[in-house]
Design a protein around this motif. Structure first.
Motif, PDB file in Angstrom:
ATOM      1  N   VAL A   1       0.719  -1.063  -0.277  1.00 40.85           N
ATOM      2  CA  VAL A   1      -0.226   0.057  -0.110  1.00 40.85           C
ATOM      3  C   VAL A   1       0.816   1.585  -0.161  1.00 40.85           C
ATOM      4  O   VAL A   1       0.348   2.644  -0.317  1.00 40.85           O
ATOM      5  CB  VAL A   1      -0.753  -0.001   1.062  1.00 40.85           C
ATOM      6  N   LYS A   2       2.450   0.927   0.235  1.00 43.14           N
ATOM      7  CA  LYS A   2       2.820   2.212  -0.028  1.00 43.14           C
ATOM      8  C   LYS A   2       2.778   3.327  -1.648  1.00 43.14           C
ATOM      9  O   LYS A   2       3.074   3.220  -2.199  1.00 43.14           O
ATOM     10  CB  LYS A   2       4.645   1.884  -0.130  1.00 43.14           C
ATOM     11  N   GLY A   3       2.904   4.205  -1.021  1.00 40.13           N
ATOM     12  CA  GLY A   3       2.220   5.345  -2.005  1.00 40.13           C
ATOM     13  C   GLY A   3       1.144   6.066  -2.928  1.00 40.13           C
ATOM     14  O   GLY A   3       0.644   6.665  -3.206  1.00 40.13           O
ATOM     15  N   ARG A   4       0.031   4.285  -2.071  1.00 41.43           N
ATOM     16  CA  ARG A   4      -1.396   4.853  -2.272  1.00 41.43           C
ATOM     17  C   ARG A   4      -2.357   5.396  -1.351  1.00 41.43           C
ATOM     18  O   ARG A   4      -3.028   5.469  -1.276  1.00 41.43           O
ATOM     19  CB  ARG A   4      -2.216   3.589  -2.911  1.00 41.43           C
ATOM     20  N   PHE A   5      -1.359   4.868   0.441  1.00 43.46           N
ATOM     21  CA  PHE A   5      -2.804   4.466   1.051  1.00 43.46           C
ATOM     22  C   PHE A   5      -1.993   5.712   2.214  1.00 43.46           C
ATOM     23  O   PHE A   5      -0.887   5.882   2.833  1.00 43.46           O
ATOM     24  CB  PHE A   5      -2.709   3.668   1.725  1.00 43.46           C
ATOM     25  N   THR A   6      -2.609   6.701   2.846  1.00 41.29           N
ATOM     26  CA  THR A   6      -1.868   7.508   4.360  1.00 41.29           C
ATOM     27  C   THR A   6      -2.747   7.576   5.724  1.00 41.29           C
ATOM     28  O   THR A   6      -3.983   7.380   4.986  1.00 41.29           O
ATOM     29  CB  THR A   6      -2.236   9.048   3.592  1.00 41.29           C
ATOM     30  N   ILE A   7      -1.559   7.155   6.780  1.00 39.73           N
ATOM     31  CA  ILE A   7      -2.306   6.945   7.414  1.00 39.73           C
ATOM     32  C   ILE A   7      -2.510   8.457   8.572  1.00 39.73           C
ATOM     33  O   ILE A   7      -0.958   8.911   8.562  1.00 39.73           O
ATOM     34  CB  ILE A   7      -1.422   5.734   8.390  1.00 39.73           C
ATOM     35  N   SER A   8      -3.696   9.061   9.311  1.00 41.71           N
ATOM     36  CA  SER A   8      -3.063   9.789  10.121  1.00 41.71           C
ATOM     37  C   SER A   8      -4.029   9.833  11.247  1.00 41.71           C
ATOM     38  O   SER A   8      -4.471   9.493  11.801  1.00 41.71           O
ATOM     39  CB  SER A   8      -3.966  11.551   9.614  1.00 41.71           C
ATOM     40  N   ARG A   9      -3.332  10.570  12.336  1.00 40.11           N
ATOM     41  CA  ARG A   9      -3.645   9.959  13.703  1.00 40.11           C
ATOM     42  C   ARG A   9      -4.175  12.027  13.958  1.00 40.11           C
ATOM     43  O   ARG A   9      -3.294  12.458  13.651  1.00 40.11           O
ATOM     44  CB  ARG A   9      -3.044   9.172  14.230  1.00 40.11           C
ATOM     45  N   ASP A  10      -5.485  12.128  14.983  1.00 38.55           N
ATOM     46  CA  ASP A  10      -6.156  12.801  15.113  1.00 38.55           C
ATOM     47  C   ASP A  10      -6.316  13.069  16.598  1.00 38.55           C
ATOM     48  O   ASP A  10      -7.403  12.062  17.409  1.00 38.55           O
ATOM     49  CB  ASP A  10      -7.089  13.082  15.333  1.00 38.55           C
ATOM     50  N   ASN A  11      -4.691  12.834  17.584  1.00 39.34           N
ATOM     51  CA  ASN A  11      -4.902  12.860  18.870  1.00 39.34           C
ATOM     52  C   ASN A  11      -5.997  13.313  19.923  1.00 39.34           C
ATOM     53  O   ASN A  11      -6.481  12.615  20.862  1.00 39.34           O
ATOM     54  CB  ASN A  11      -3.380  13.871  19.268  1.00 39.34           C
ATOM     55  N   ALA A  12      -6.038  14.871  19.399  1.00 38.16           N
ATOM     56  CA  ALA A  12      -7.375  15.573  20.365  1.00 38.16           C
ATOM     57  C   ALA A  12      -8.810  14.644  20.092  1.00 38.16           C
ATOM     58  O   ALA A  12      -9.283  14.910  20.988  1.00 38.16           O
ATOM     59  CB  ALA A  12      -7.626  16.894  19.907  1.00 38.16           C
ATOM     60  N   LYS A  13      -9.224  13.353  19.259  1.00 38.71           N
ATOM     61  CA  LYS A  13     -10.107  13.451  19.026  1.00 38.71           C
ATOM     62  C   LYS A  13     -10.643  11.997  18.930  1.00 38.71           C
ATOM     63  O   LYS A  13     -10.496  10.844  19.177  1.00 38.71           O
ATOM     64  CB  LYS A  13     -10.786  13.256  17.665  1.00 38.71           C
ATOM     65  N   ASN A  14      -8.459  11.484  19.859  1.00 40.19           N
ATOM     66  CA  ASN A  14      -8.668   9.647  19.790  1.00 40.19           C
ATOM     67  C   ASN A  14      -9.366   9.165  18.161  1.00 40.19           C
ATOM     68  O   ASN A  14      -9.936   8.298  18.531  1.00 40.19           O
ATOM     69  CB  ASN A  14      -9.298   9.302  21.030  1.00 40.19           C
ATOM     70  N   ALA A  15      -8.465   9.462  17.682  1.00 41.54           N
ATOM     71  CA  ALA A  15      -8.817   8.828  16.251  1.00 41.54           C
ATOM     72  C   ALA A  15      -7.508   8.754  15.066  1.00 41.54           C
ATOM     73  O   ALA A  15      -6.992   9.626  14.978  1.00 41.54           O
ATOM     74  CB  ALA A  15      -9.586   9.861  15.536  1.00 41.54           C
ATOM     75  N   VAL A  16      -8.288   7.871  14.483  1.00 38.02           N
ATOM     76  CA  VAL A  16      -6.713   7.863  13.368  1.00 38.02           C
ATOM     77  C   VAL A  16      -7.718   7.477  11.782  1.00 38.02           C
ATOM     78  O   VAL A  16      -9.112   7.054  12.120  1.00 38.02           O
ATOM     79  CB  VAL A  16      -6.088   6.664  13.405  1.00 38.02           C
ATOM     80  N   HIS A  17      -7.039   7.754  10.727  1.00 44.17           N
ATOM     81  CA  HIS A  17      -7.871   7.790   9.634  1.00 44.17           C
ATOM     82  C   HIS A  17      -7.035   7.095   8.739  1.00 44.17           C
ATOM     83  O   HIS A  17      -5.109   7.118   8.604  1.00 44.17           O
ATOM     84  CB  HIS A  17      -8.647   9.646   8.958  1.00 44.17           C
ATOM     85  N   LEU A  18      -8.167   6.762   7.826  1.00 42.76           N
ATOM     86  CA  LEU A  18      -6.705   6.196   6.696  1.00 42.76           C
ATOM     87  C   LEU A  18      -7.612   6.418   5.064  1.00 42.76           C
ATOM     88  O   LEU A  18      -8.425   5.933   5.318  1.00 42.76           O
ATOM     89  CB  LEU A  18      -7.053   4.018   6.566  1.00 42.76           C
TER      90      LEU A  18
END
Length: 121
Positions: free
Chosen positions: A63-80
Motif C-alpha cells: 500500500v506504500k504510495g497509495r494509502f496514507t494514515i493520519s492520527r487526530d490525537n485530540a479526538k483519539n481518532a485515526v484515518h486511512l
C-alpha cells in the motif's frame, strides 16, 4: 469500557478512493499506537498501516504510495486515506489500538468491529 468505532467502508471501482475513520471512546489515559489491519477471504489478517504516539508511521509494502494514515490525537481518532484502490485491496478492514485505561495496569490491544472495503475491477 474502551471501544473503537469505524466508518467509511464501501464499494468503489478500481482506481478510486475511500477514507476510513476510527474513533476510540471510553476512559482513556493514553494511546500508544493506532492502525489498520485487513483480512481478505481465506487469508490471514495483515497490517496495512499504523502510527505510534510519536507520529512515526509504518506501511505494508503493498500500500506504500497509495494509502496514507493520519492520527487526530485530540479526538483519539485515526484515518486511512486509500487512493488508487485495486481489487486486491478488497477485504474487511479493522481498526486497532494499543490503549491505556484506568481499568488495566498496562496498555491493552483493542479492535474495531471491521468495515468492508470492496474494489471492483
Amino acid at each position: 469500557q474502551v471501544q473503537l468505532v469505524e466508518s467509511g467502508g464501501g464499494l468503489v471501482q478500481a482506481g478510486g478512493s475511500l477514507r476510513l475513520s476510527c474513533a476510540a471512546s471510553g476512559t482513556i489515559l493514553s494511546i500508544n499506537s493506532m492502525g489498520w489491519y485487513r483480512q481478505a477471504p481465506g487469508k490471514q489478517r495483515e497490517l496495512v498501516a499504523d502510527v505510534i504516539s510519536g507520529g512515526s508511521t509504518n506501511y505494508a509494502d503493498s500500500v506504500k504510495g497509495r494509502f496514507t494514515i493520519s492520527r487526530d490525537n485530540a479526538k483519539n481518532a485515526v484515518h486511512l486515506q486509500m487512493n488508487s484502490l485495486k481489487p486486491e485491496d478488497t477485504a474487511v478492514y479493522y481498526c486497532n489500538a494499543l490503549i491505556r485505561s484506568p481499568s488495566a495496569w498496562r496498555a491493552l490491544n483493542y479492535w474495531g468491529q471491521g468495515t468492508q472495503v470492496t474494489v471492483s475491477s
